[in-house]
Motif scaffolding. Sequence first.
Motif, PDB file in Angstrom:
ATOM      1  N   UNK A 129       0.832  -1.209   0.000  1.00 44.07           N
ATOM      2  CA  UNK A 129       0.000   0.000   0.000  1.00 44.07           C
ATOM      3  C   UNK A 129       0.858   1.247   0.000  1.00 44.07           C
ATOM      4  N   UNK A 130       0.351   2.293  -0.660  1.00 47.44           N
ATOM      5  CA  UNK A 130       1.006   3.596  -0.572  1.00 47.44           C
ATOM      6  C   UNK A 130       0.735   4.188   0.796  1.00 47.44           C
ATOM      7  N   UNK A 131       1.558   5.122   1.195  1.00 49.49           N
ATOM      8  CA  UNK A 131       1.497   5.647   2.558  1.00 49.49           C
ATOM      9  C   UNK A 131       0.877   7.031   2.575  1.00 49.49           C
ATOM     10  N   UNK A 132      -0.183   7.205   3.369  1.00 49.76           N
ATOM     11  CA  UNK A 132      -0.882   8.489   3.434  1.00 49.76           C
ATOM     12  C   UNK A 132       0.040   9.593   3.950  1.00 49.76           C
ATOM     13  N   UNK A 133       0.804   9.294   4.990  1.00 53.96           N
ATOM     14  CA  UNK A 133       1.685  10.315   5.554  1.00 53.96           C
ATOM     15  C   UNK A 133       2.677  10.820   4.512  1.00 53.96           C
ATOM     16  N   UNK A 340       4.241   6.238  -3.129  1.00 52.91           N
ATOM     17  CA  UNK A 340       5.245   6.382  -2.077  1.00 52.91           C
ATOM     18  C   UNK A 340       5.012   5.407  -0.927  1.00 52.91           C
ATOM     19  N   UNK A 341       6.099   4.828  -0.450  1.00 58.92           N
ATOM     20  CA  UNK A 341       6.047   3.981   0.741  1.00 58.92           C
ATOM     21  C   UNK A 341       6.640   4.759   1.907  1.00 58.92           C
ATOM     22  N   UNK A 342       5.974   4.674   3.066  1.00 59.90           N
ATOM     23  CA  UNK A 342       6.436   5.425   4.232  1.00 59.90           C
ATOM     24  C   UNK A 342       6.281   4.607   5.495  1.00 59.90           C
ATOM     25  N   UNK A 343       5.522   5.153   6.455  1.00 61.10           N
ATOM     26  CA  UNK A 343       5.407   4.503   7.758  1.00 61.10           C
ATOM     27  C   UNK A 343       4.582   3.222   7.710  1.00 61.10           C
ATOM     28  N   UNK A 344       3.569   3.162   6.845  1.00 62.32           N
ATOM     29  CA  UNK A 344       2.656   2.018   6.850  1.00 62.32           C
ATOM     30  C   UNK A 344       3.380   0.690   6.607  1.00 62.32           C
TER      31      UNK A 344
END
Length: 578
Positions: A129-133, A340-344
């Motif tokens: 999943x892409x990251x909302x943050x 984008x990949x982030x915290x999730x």
Amino acid sequence: MDLINQFVLAGAVLLLLAILGSSLSYRIGMPLLLVFLAVGMLAGEDGPGGIRFDDSGIAYTVGSVALAIILLDGGLNTRTESFRASLKPASVLATLGVLITCVVTGLFAAWVLGFGLLEGMLVGAVVGSTDAAAVFALLHAKGLALKERVSATLEIESGSNDPMAALLTIALIEIILSGQRVPGWDTLRLLVQQMGLGLVAGVGGGWLLVWLTNRLTLERGMYPMLIVAGGLAVYSLTTVLGGSGFLAVYLAGVMIASRQPRESASILQVHNGLSWLAQIGMFLMLGLLATPSDLLRNAPAALAIALVLMFVARPLAVWLCLLPFHFPGREQLFIAWVGLRGAVPIILALFPLLAGIPEAPLILDVAFFVVLISLTVQGWTISPLAKRLRLQVPPAPEPTERYDLIAHPEAKQALLGYRLAPAAPLIGADLQSLRLPGAARAIAVLRAREALTPEAAGKLIPGDTLYVMAPAADTAALSDLLATPAAPAYLEKRQFYGDFVLKGDAPLDLVASQYDLPLPDALAGLTLEQYLTQKLHGRPVLGDRARLGKLEFVVRAVASGRITQVGLRIPTHLDDAR
């Protein structure tokens, strides 16, 4: 007590370093979230800070709450019109797109890491999943004004695709632990439960918060706190009941934004600050959790997975999911790149660690590396790519100051302040005889620390701050007249939309005849709006353009899904080269 003070000091120093580092990021174009993650890693056990933090339970709890606050702020900043325009494509990306990404990435991960098929799929689910943050921060922090269809699709997708990734992660963990090798009907039931409860709780919780905000008499600063407390209650209650708390809190924010309760401007301002605090805290903590030496040991395989995710899995998922919606190729390319990949992914990678999956430490390292690569490579190139693909639109002008008047909330009146730049259209105009849009009325002018009435102000000069009282419906027209948004030359309105403004209901054949342009019989009798809607295969947005011979029509204004104004340009070879 001394130990507690030392913890507070360490936290404050890290927060200050992250904030100071953000200043450097603006100068060199470095993604802000990468700065926060880097500060945390430098403070960690392999960095000069030497702080040892490996409590995955605390990391999961703090990260989840921070992500809930970020999603609430994302919902609050989502316009209802944008939500309606991009709900369908974003929903497909948030469900089928995550599944496709999971399968493609998982198959490759199983091969390159030597995992079993299910364990490889678990890697794909974690990073699927892409990251909302990351999406909210990088799009907003860069100050990008993108075409609404693109920005809304990205934001809605990132705000609503976490349930699918979490579902796949949990389902695969349960299958691995139970010794099964294929998913059953329980997986589908879990998906329906997560999505259904999240939808009902989000819409219902958002409506209740709007009702409370409009009916309770509180101190002005309490209204934003009511929204954040209510949002976290919606998130936690939905999670306890077995639904997707992340989806619920995002939809609650969307509901609140659509109803515009009292003190909306103050709520947005406070939540913007809370969102940044949540992002800084979350990425600092995740940076502390990372062990760079382990990341380097697994770097070749993790890099290969990241590249397949960015250049194969995500583009394939975007192309398949957006195929029915006729997105232009350049928009599909940008949406694919801003996956984008982030915290999730890091938070989801804690699930197998908490469940005791043997491959969990390696999965966590891979997730960290994928996030680092995504924020560095994709995050650093968003602005240049948006410009290259011509997906930016002139930024909407905004008042310098805004104060909602709460004596009669149903009237939705606000006091707006506009600081007049030297290039402002009204410089030199006599304020007393000036006609403002709609029911707007000039109240005062602040000039060189002196407050002047409209009668005493005379002609407006650069540096004046003009205060106007106006209903919410007139804000956009007022800002177009009084504000001068800072934008690059290629986004200047006359250059972007053209010198001529036509109404959407203008006959196409009449416009063509003015320029000696032969018109095919199939287009005879159409208005500009009908032609553009037909040409664009659906709901148009600002900045959409279509060529007809030597003319280019640009959508300039849209109201309730209908084109009301069209810009007319005659492109040159310079435009084509740009």
